[in-house]
Design a protein around this motif. Structure first.
Motif, mmCIF file in Angstrom:
data_model
loop_
_atom_site.group_PDB
_atom_site.id
_atom_site.type_symbol
_atom_site.label_atom_id
_atom_site.label_comp_id
_atom_site.label_asym_id
_atom_site.label_seq_id
_atom_site.Cartn_x
_atom_site.Cartn_y
_atom_site.Cartn_z
ATOM 1 N N VAL A 160 2.003 -5.601 -10.764
ATOM 2 C CA VAL A 160 0.689 -4.870 -10.173
ATOM 3 C C VAL A 160 1.317 -4.264 -8.787
ATOM 4 O O VAL A 160 0.760 -3.295 -8.487
ATOM 5 N N VAL A 161 2.036 -5.061 -8.183
ATOM 6 C CA VAL A 161 2.245 -4.184 -6.898
ATOM 7 C C VAL A 161 3.348 -3.268 -6.955
ATOM 8 O O VAL A 161 4.745 -3.410 -7.493
ATOM 9 N N ILE A 202 2.427 -3.314 4.319
ATOM 10 C CA ILE A 202 1.186 -3.618 3.148
ATOM 11 C C ILE A 202 1.497 -3.355 1.722
ATOM 12 O O ILE A 202 2.102 -2.405 1.357
ATOM 13 N N PRO A 203 1.295 -4.587 1.111
ATOM 14 C CA PRO A 203 1.535 -4.386 -0.229
ATOM 15 C C PRO A 203 0.434 -3.312 -1.032
ATOM 16 O O PRO A 203 -0.603 -3.431 -0.690
ATOM 17 N N ILE A 204 0.974 -2.503 -1.931
ATOM 18 C CA ILE A 204 0.266 -1.670 -2.522
ATOM 19 C C ILE A 204 0.106 -2.048 -4.111
ATOM 20 O O ILE A 204 1.161 -1.954 -4.906
ATOM 21 N N MET A 205 -0.979 -2.269 -4.338
ATOM 22 C CA MET A 205 -1.334 -2.913 -5.745
ATOM 23 C C MET A 205 -1.925 -1.344 -6.569
ATOM 24 O O MET A 205 -2.812 -1.001 -6.227
ATOM 25 N N ASP A 206 -1.544 -1.666 -7.843
ATOM 26 C CA ASP A 206 -2.150 -0.534 -8.708
ATOM 27 C C ASP A 206 -3.356 -1.198 -9.211
ATOM 28 O O ASP A 206 -3.468 -1.744 -10.125
ATOM 29 N N MET A 207 -4.660 -0.463 -8.895
ATOM 30 C CA MET A 207 -5.906 -1.014 -9.329
ATOM 31 C C MET A 207 -6.043 -0.829 -10.798
ATOM 32 O O MET A 207 -6.774 -1.973 -11.212
ATOM 33 N N GLY A 208 -5.529 0.020 -11.540
ATOM 34 C CA GLY A 208 -5.738 0.144 -12.896
ATOM 35 C C GLY A 208 -5.104 -1.018 -13.767
ATOM 36 O O GLY A 208 -5.787 -1.503 -14.411
ATOM 37 N N SER A 253 -1.627 10.486 -5.567
ATOM 38 C CA SER A 253 -2.605 9.558 -5.464
ATOM 39 C C SER A 253 -3.046 9.130 -4.172
ATOM 40 O O SER A 253 -2.522 9.394 -3.193
ATOM 41 N N PHE A 254 -4.050 8.245 -4.151
ATOM 42 C CA PHE A 254 -4.631 7.500 -2.946
ATOM 43 C C PHE A 254 -4.444 6.209 -2.954
ATOM 44 O O PHE A 254 -4.484 5.560 -3.825
ATOM 45 N N VAL A 255 -4.496 5.734 -1.542
ATOM 46 C CA VAL A 255 -4.368 4.549 -1.270
ATOM 47 C C VAL A 255 -5.757 3.979 -0.533
ATOM 48 O O VAL A 255 -6.194 4.547 0.619
ATOM 49 N N ILE A 256 -6.472 3.048 -0.841
ATOM 50 C CA ILE A 256 -7.479 2.444 0.017
ATOM 51 C C ILE A 256 -6.980 1.028 0.410
ATOM 52 O O ILE A 256 -6.762 0.324 -0.105
#
Length: 311
Positions: free
Chosen positions: A58-59, A70-76, A92-95
């Motif tokens: 997921v990361v 910062i770890p970036i996770m795929d929300m979907g 894409s965007f990162v929140i």
């Protein structure tokens, strides 16, 4: 998007008024999702991601932002849907969010806007649908269903937190004492409820759980109407702040305004981090405030309260 988060001071005004602001976003399709603005630090175009060995799938990678990694996770992907394709990551965007004392980013398809709503318009997810277990709530907006994601569930799956109390933190004497008391736990995230429940039961408490502020208030009022002395019945109430139907601040205000419930010790326990909480806690009259989630700290704090109130 820079202006999205300029309103921290205005946001503080929403407190105690049972209101929240949602940042709306999309993953890949038309469905709109929401996340509470209080949790969001910034929104940005997806930066360059570095790969991490042995990462959870997921990361998608880590980003270097403002001197931190910062770890970036795929929300979907985290909610059981299709991931964002490799060739679309750059657009894409990162929140960037802060939950449970840690910072993490969520990769999303697009960010829409911020809306200001009343918690009364936010409802528990409909029962029975498969992916609903990744939602804490839903709301209607412009005739569309907005799904509010249970970020605590995602985080618990990607990097599980300990919910056991370290041996030796609580004495046998304290455990014996705890067995005489009940604690009311109020949280709309099933994962968070379970974590707190496991921690308190390990100490020895009997735990009663409710899913939102309205349920908790109904329960407390029923007890009071039946002639129960609330301080005898419950050692304390531990409540999340952000919940559908009624938030924790409004719940606290209602309890403190009811002479039969005013003496109940209320600890707000929230994954919101940040500076505005102390002022809010004082404004609504809660007795204590704690950031989620440290089982040892929670056990110690709850025992301290019980020791002070019940010599």
């Amino acid at each position: 998007m820079a202006g999205v988060l300029d309103s921290v001071n205005q946001r503080t005004q929403l407190v105690g008024e049972n209101r929240l602001e949602l940042l709306l976003f999309r993953l890949r399709g038309e469905q709109i999702y929401g996340i509470n603005v209080f949790k969001v630090k910034e929104v940005l175009q997806c930066p360059k991601l570095a790969m991490m060995p042995k990462r959870n799938p997921v990361v998608r990678g880590v980003a270097h932002i403002r001197g931190g990694t910062i770890p970036i996770m795929d929300m979907g992907m985290a909610t059981g849907q299709a991931p964002i394709p490799e060739d679309q990551i750059n657009s894409s965007f990162v929140i960037i969010t802060e939950y449970n004392r840690k910072t993490q980013g969520f990769l999303v398809g697009g960010v829409e806007r911020i809306v200001n709503l009343n918690w009364g318009e936010i409802h528990p997810p409909p029962k029975g649908a498969g992916k609903e277990n990744y939602l804490t709530a839903v709301t209607q907006l412009d005739d569309k269903l907005v799904e509010i994601i249970d970020v605590e569930k995602i985080l618990a799956e990607v990097s599980p937190v300990e919910d056991t109390v370290t041996a030796g933190i609580i004495t046998e004497e304290q455990t014996e004492k705890a067995q005489r008391f009940r604690v009311l736990v109020v949280d709309d995230s099933l994962v968070a409820r379970k974590q707190i429940q496991n921690c308190l039961q390990a100490v020895g408490f009997e735990v009663i759980t409710k899913n939102d502020g309205q349920q908790a208030l109904n329960y407390l009022r029923e007890q009071a109407e039946a002639g129960v002395d609330i301080k005898e019945h419950l050692a304390l109430m531990i409540s999340d702040v952000e919940m559908p139907e009624m938030d924790g601040y409004t719940l606290t205000t209602n309890c403190k305004a009811d002479p039969r419930l005013a003496d109940l010790y209320i600890m707000l326990h929230t994954s919101l981090s940040g500076v505005f909480n102390k002022a809010m806690v004082e404004k609504v009259g809660a007795d204590d405030f704690m950031a989620k989630f440290s089982p040892d700290e929670l056990a110690e704090r709850v025992m301290t309260v019980v020791d002070q109130l019940h010599h």
